[in-house]
Design a protein around this motif. Sequence first.
Motif, PDB file in Angstrom:
ATOM      1  N   LEU A 227       0.823  -1.214   0.000  1.00  0.00           N
ATOM      2  CA  LEU A 227       0.000   0.000   0.000  1.00  0.00           C
ATOM      3  C   LEU A 227       0.853   1.260   0.000  1.00  0.00           C
ATOM      4  O   LEU A 227       0.531   2.230  -0.702  1.00  0.00           O
ATOM      5  CB  LEU A 227      -0.922   0.000   1.220  1.00  0.00           C
ATOM      6  N   TYR A 228       1.930   1.255   0.757  1.00  0.00           N
ATOM      7  CA  TYR A 228       2.713   2.477   0.924  1.00  0.00           C
ATOM      8  C   TYR A 228       3.746   2.673  -0.184  1.00  0.00           C
ATOM      9  O   TYR A 228       3.825   3.748  -0.791  1.00  0.00           O
ATOM     10  CB  TYR A 228       3.397   2.463   2.290  1.00  0.00           C
ATOM     11  N   TYR A 229       4.530   1.624  -0.478  1.00  0.00           N
ATOM     12  CA  TYR A 229       5.644   1.784  -1.411  1.00  0.00           C
ATOM     13  C   TYR A 229       5.273   1.478  -2.855  1.00  0.00           C
ATOM     14  O   TYR A 229       5.841   2.074  -3.776  1.00  0.00           O
ATOM     15  CB  TYR A 229       6.815   0.893  -0.995  1.00  0.00           C
ATOM     16  N   LYS A 230       4.376   0.551  -3.081  1.00  0.00           N
ATOM     17  CA  LYS A 230       4.040   0.136  -4.442  1.00  0.00           C
ATOM     18  C   LYS A 230       2.847   0.915  -5.005  1.00  0.00           C
ATOM     19  O   LYS A 230       2.939   1.533  -6.072  1.00  0.00           O
ATOM     20  CB  LYS A 230       3.741  -1.364  -4.468  1.00  0.00           C
ATOM     21  N   LYS A 231       1.734   0.890  -4.275  1.00  0.00           N
ATOM     22  CA  LYS A 231       0.508   1.505  -4.782  1.00  0.00           C
ATOM     23  C   LYS A 231       0.364   2.975  -4.397  1.00  0.00           C
ATOM     24  O   LYS A 231      -0.483   3.679  -4.966  1.00  0.00           O
ATOM     25  CB  LYS A 231      -0.710   0.737  -4.274  1.00  0.00           C
ATOM     26  N   LYS A 232       1.162   3.422  -3.410  1.00  0.00           N
ATOM     27  CA  LYS A 232       1.080   4.810  -2.918  1.00  0.00           C
ATOM     28  C   LYS A 232      -0.348   5.141  -2.469  1.00  0.00           C
ATOM     29  O   LYS A 232      -0.857   6.247  -2.705  1.00  0.00           O
ATOM     30  CB  LYS A 232       1.507   5.794  -4.012  1.00  0.00           C
ATOM     31  N   ALA A 233      -0.987   4.175  -1.813  1.00  0.00           N
ATOM     32  CA  ALA A 233      -2.395   4.329  -1.445  1.00  0.00           C
ATOM     33  C   ALA A 233      -2.589   4.910  -0.057  1.00  0.00           C
ATOM     34  O   ALA A 233      -3.696   5.353   0.275  1.00  0.00           O
ATOM     35  CB  ALA A 233      -3.111   2.979  -1.539  1.00  0.00           C
TER      36      ALA A 233
END
Length: 242
Positions: A78-84
């Motif tokens: 969520l934080y590093y890949k999708k920036k969600a």
Amino acid sequence: RQTERERERRGMNHTFRLARSKRKRLPEGWDLVEPTLLEFEERMREAVNESHEGKRKSESTWSITRIHWERNRFIYELYYKKKAISKELYDYLVKAKLCDVNLIAKWRKPGYEYLCSLQAISTKDTNYGTVAACRVPLKLRSPHQWGPSVKTGCISCASCDKGAPIWWFHTGWREHFEEERRKHLEKGKRKQRGGVEEEDVRGDNAIEERIKRLKEMQKKPEDLVDKEDQAEGEGEPGTSRR
């Protein structure tokens, strides 16, 4: 009733009580991650309380290691890949001890993208100061060595192996490992039944062959030239014996 049970379950959860006690103002996006984190906490509780009958001492923690990996991977994606999610929410999860910041930091380094656990790279508890077997790629191991790591229950978390980390719990993997091990044992038995030539690799025949090769290497260059001339003379037309 179901809502009351959920509230009781959340109230019994020490991790989320800690998170709630620290949050005077909830970070934005908490409502999106809270249901999934609650599911992971419920699975973790069941894994801790499940019966260990018929299991080895180390095997009882394998499911806990896997759930811990999945929860941290959820936050990492969520934080590093999708920036969600925001950095504020990520820092909040770290302070509330809802994610393992050291494990996530390892995932950001080359070669450790799918590390199963920090225990796999710890050399303190090993006899020879080595990492866990799951860090060795499958292609560098024989099929009968594709067993799980004693520490984590992971078969391979090497970055070059597709689907890493490969857990021992994957459907069909245990059967595949047992089949490969059976083939390896049968292959060894066939070699033993095949006779002395296959079994006695370092026996008298092998020693004689080595002595013969050494004698050939010790011969003078003139002797080798004479042999070649003699072979050419025998091969000329009209000189063959009847």
